[in-house]
Scaffold this active site. Sequence first.
Site, PDB file in Angstrom:
ATOM      1  N   ASP A 147      -6.931  -4.416   9.700  1.00 51.49           N
ATOM      2  CA  ASP A 147      -6.194  -3.172   9.511  1.00 51.49           C
ATOM      3  C   ASP A 147      -6.929  -2.036  10.214  1.00 51.49           C
ATOM      4  O   ASP A 147      -7.802  -1.405   9.635  1.00 51.49           O
ATOM      5  CB  ASP A 147      -6.015  -2.865   8.014  1.00 51.49           C
ATOM      6  CG  ASP A 147      -5.071  -1.691   7.798  1.00 51.49           C
ATOM      7  OD1 ASP A 147      -4.507  -1.182   8.791  1.00 51.49           O
ATOM      8  OD2 ASP A 147      -4.893  -1.270   6.633  1.00 51.49           O
ATOM      9  N   ASP A 194      -9.600  -3.126   1.148  1.00 51.28           N
ATOM     10  CA  ASP A 194      -9.725  -2.692   2.541  1.00 51.28           C
ATOM     11  C   ASP A 194     -11.126  -2.116   2.713  1.00 51.28           C
ATOM     12  O   ASP A 194     -11.542  -1.227   1.968  1.00 51.28           O
ATOM     13  CB  ASP A 194      -8.649  -1.643   2.846  1.00 51.28           C
ATOM     14  CG  ASP A 194      -8.615  -1.243   4.307  1.00 51.28           C
ATOM     15  OD1 ASP A 194      -9.691  -0.906   4.867  1.00 51.28           O
ATOM     16  OD2 ASP A 194      -7.528  -1.223   4.899  1.00 51.28           O
ATOM     17  N   TRP A 215       0.858  -1.183   0.000  1.00 54.33           N
ATOM     18  CA  TRP A 215       0.000   0.000   0.000  1.00 54.33           C
ATOM     19  C   TRP A 215       0.898   1.238   0.000  1.00 54.33           C
ATOM     20  O   TRP A 215       1.847   1.317   0.798  1.00 54.33           O
ATOM     21  CB  TRP A 215      -0.918   0.065   1.233  1.00 54.33           C
ATOM     22  CG  TRP A 215      -1.667   1.371   1.258  1.00 54.33           C
ATOM     23  CD1 TRP A 215      -2.709   1.726   0.459  1.00 54.33           C
ATOM     24  CD2 TRP A 215      -1.361   2.526   2.058  1.00 54.33           C
ATOM     25  NE1 TRP A 215      -3.086   3.017   0.718  1.00 54.33           N
ATOM     26  CE2 TRP A 215      -2.276   3.534   1.695  1.00 54.33           C
ATOM     27  CE3 TRP A 215      -0.400   2.801   3.037  1.00 54.33           C
ATOM     28  CZ2 TRP A 215      -2.268   4.803   2.279  1.00 54.33           C
ATOM     29  CZ3 TRP A 215      -0.389   4.067   3.621  1.00 54.33           C
ATOM     30  CH2 TRP A 215      -1.318   5.053   3.250  1.00 54.33           C
ATOM     31  N   LYS A 225      -7.208   2.278  -2.824  1.00 52.09           N
ATOM     32  CA  LYS A 225      -7.769   3.264  -1.896  1.00 52.09           C
ATOM     33  C   LYS A 225      -8.499   4.346  -2.678  1.00 52.09           C
ATOM     34  O   LYS A 225      -8.159   4.638  -3.822  1.00 52.09           O
ATOM     35  CB  LYS A 225      -6.653   3.872  -1.039  1.00 52.09           C
ATOM     36  CG  LYS A 225      -7.190   4.663   0.143  1.00 52.09           C
ATOM     37  CD  LYS A 225      -6.136   4.881   1.223  1.00 52.09           C
ATOM     38  CE  LYS A 225      -6.750   5.625   2.401  1.00 52.09           C
ATOM     39  NZ  LYS A 225      -5.864   5.714   3.558  1.00 52.09           N
ATOM     40  N   GLU A 246      -2.882  -2.897  -2.697  1.00 50.92           N
ATOM     41  CA  GLU A 246      -4.050  -2.384  -1.962  1.00 50.92           C
ATOM     42  C   GLU A 246      -4.589  -1.088  -2.555  1.00 50.92           C
ATOM     43  O   GLU A 246      -3.867  -0.109  -2.683  1.00 50.92           O
ATOM     44  CB  GLU A 246      -3.681  -2.177  -0.489  1.00 50.92           C
ATOM     45  CG  GLU A 246      -4.862  -1.730   0.372  1.00 50.92           C
ATOM     46  CD  GLU A 246      -4.539  -1.699   1.852  1.00 50.92           C
ATOM     47  OE1 GLU A 246      -3.378  -1.989   2.227  1.00 50.92           O
ATOM     48  OE2 GLU A 246      -5.446  -1.375   2.645  1.00 50.92           O
ATOM     49  N   HIS A 278      -8.843  -6.596   3.892  1.00 47.11           N
ATOM     50  CA  HIS A 278      -8.528  -5.924   5.152  1.00 47.11           C
ATOM     51  C   HIS A 278      -9.832  -5.592   5.859  1.00 47.11           C
ATOM     52  O   HIS A 278     -10.648  -4.824   5.346  1.00 47.11           O
ATOM     53  CB  HIS A 278      -7.725  -4.643   4.910  1.00 47.11           C
ATOM     54  CG  HIS A 278      -6.260  -4.888   4.765  1.00 47.11           C
ATOM     55  ND1 HIS A 278      -5.345  -3.874   4.569  1.00 47.11           N
ATOM     56  CD2 HIS A 278      -5.542  -6.040   4.833  1.00 47.11           C
ATOM     57  CE1 HIS A 278      -4.140  -4.402   4.507  1.00 47.11           C
ATOM     58  NE2 HIS A 278      -4.218  -5.708   4.643  1.00 47.11           N
ATOM     59  N   HIS A 329     -11.589   1.620   2.570  1.00 45.10           N
ATOM     60  CA  HIS A 329     -11.031   2.403   1.466  1.00 45.10           C
ATOM     61  C   HIS A 329     -12.025   2.695   0.354  1.00 45.10           C
ATOM     62  O   HIS A 329     -11.654   2.806  -0.808  1.00 45.10           O
ATOM     63  CB  HIS A 329      -9.810   1.675   0.886  1.00 45.10           C
ATOM     64  CG  HIS A 329      -8.617   1.738   1.774  1.00 45.10           C
ATOM     65  ND1 HIS A 329      -7.366   1.327   1.381  1.00 45.10           N
ATOM     66  CD2 HIS A 329      -8.463   2.202   3.033  1.00 45.10           C
ATOM     67  CE1 HIS A 329      -6.498   1.500   2.363  1.00 45.10           C
ATOM     68  NE2 HIS A 329      -7.150   2.023   3.383  1.00 45.10           N
ATOM     69  N   ASP A 351      -9.973   3.456   9.944  1.00 49.38           N
ATOM     70  CA  ASP A 351      -9.215   2.548  10.791  1.00 49.38           C
ATOM     71  C   ASP A 351      -9.727   2.362  12.212  1.00 49.38           C
ATOM     72  O   ASP A 351      -8.937   2.244  13.136  1.00 49.38           O
ATOM     73  CB  ASP A 351      -7.756   3.006  10.809  1.00 49.38           C
ATOM     74  CG  ASP A 351      -7.203   3.067   9.399  1.00 49.38           C
ATOM     75  OD1 ASP A 351      -7.152   2.010   8.758  1.00 49.38           O
ATOM     76  OD2 ASP A 351      -6.859   4.164   8.946  1.00 49.38           O
ATOM     77  N   ASP A 377     -12.126   8.483   8.045  1.00 47.05           N
ATOM     78  CA  ASP A 377     -11.099   7.668   8.676  1.00 47.05           C
ATOM     79  C   ASP A 377     -11.439   6.196   8.470  1.00 47.05           C
ATOM     80  O   ASP A 377     -12.576   5.784   8.664  1.00 47.05           O
ATOM     81  CB  ASP A 377     -11.039   7.990  10.180  1.00 47.05           C
ATOM     82  CG  ASP A 377      -9.810   7.385  10.834  1.00 47.05           C
ATOM     83  OD1 ASP A 377      -9.130   6.573  10.186  1.00 47.05           O
ATOM     84  OD2 ASP A 377      -9.544   7.726  12.009  1.00 47.05           O
TER      85      ASP A 377
HETATM   86 MN   LIG Z   1      -5.541  -1.671   4.666  1.00 49.23          MN
END
Ligand SMILES: [Mn+2]
Length: 418
Positions: free
Chosen positions: A323, A256, A182, A225, A223, A283, A259, A293, A291
Amino acid sequence: MSQYERALEAYKVIGVDTEQAISVLSQLPISIHCWQADDVGGFESPDAVLSGGGIQVTGNYPGKARSIKEVQQDLEKVLTLVPGTHRLNLHASYGDFGGKKVERDEIEPHHFDVWINWAKKHHLGIDFNGTFFSHPYAADGYTIASKDPVIRAFWIRHAKRCREIAAYIGKEMNSTCILNTWIPDGAKDITFDKMGYRKILKESLDEIFEIEYSPVYMKDAVETKLFGIGSESFVVGSHEFYMNYAIRNNKMLCIDMGHFHIDEDISDKLSSLLLFDDELLLHISRPIHWDSDHMVVLNDKVKEVARELVRSGALHTVHLGLDFFDASINRIGAYVTGIRSFQKALLLALLEPTARLRKFEQDGRGFEKIALFEALSTLPFSDVYDEFLLRNKREDDFSTIKRVIEYEEKELSKRGNT
Ligand SMILES: [Mn+2]
């Protein structure tokens, strides 16, 4: 008859085998990320620049791990509190550099022996990630897609080193190491040469992937995004970019959950991708607004992803990794609840009478299909979950909260706020 035996009978009535579900879940590895323990800090030399863009962690809850040993100690605690056998997901910045400054383009396999030895002891496989952020050469927002030939070459060398290290880890561990790449590359504002940057990224990846490693030892994932902090307007490695790159170059795509646009249904992507890709890396995360995460909880999005994994028969072709990194709460608790929540989602999915629901669908029995699906919500899922914990010799969620707090009082509180 025990509560579990009653649950087993209740599920059997609708054609679901709880024993099978428990057995499958108990053997399903989740790649546990090292970076929740220390807020993505890593252990490069003390004078290394730990800013420079690409990633942001918020919160200052006490107890952050300050050394490899502390991360390992924390993960050992986590492993005693979650059921199943898992993997370790390692970042390149977490090597054992012996207090010396080792540049990212000079890292070597032996820097990770400390992790290999530890993982062997705890029966964990290892996955790996290049670290393309928190570095002066990432400060202007571009790494391998940089127009500066010095910066681009530096990060290409880093990526190549990471592939070599991943192959070494896979060989040492006797378990294929998934290397995820990533990069934070992108721009805060209107970008006039998107094609130019994406062409550079494509060429950089071609160069990085020149060397063939045995897929027995390592496999590459890339990865995607949509946007990030500092790359609000443009991300070079977008979903479309990597989806095409991966399929054309026989690489694994990494999706992810954090993302994408907040309203996008990540679960819906899986069947489309899996018809064209042999494997995927997923992920598991919890996006909130901008955000990506937050600690995973048992929300609809996670449930849907788990259901689709089971319905698509993809549990063993999709590699599962976590993640998230929240520095505002107890970090050990974040791991434990995150992992347990995802396992609950998987168990719910495994307890679905998929064949029966599919048959109703095919036969045009729309009401029966939805009504059966709805009826699942009142079946004794908790009894099956408790049995899953019992078989894996783990305590219930409530006791686990106590264990996390005990560890905080006994260990984490000594670390102060650094
Ligand atoms: Mn990730």
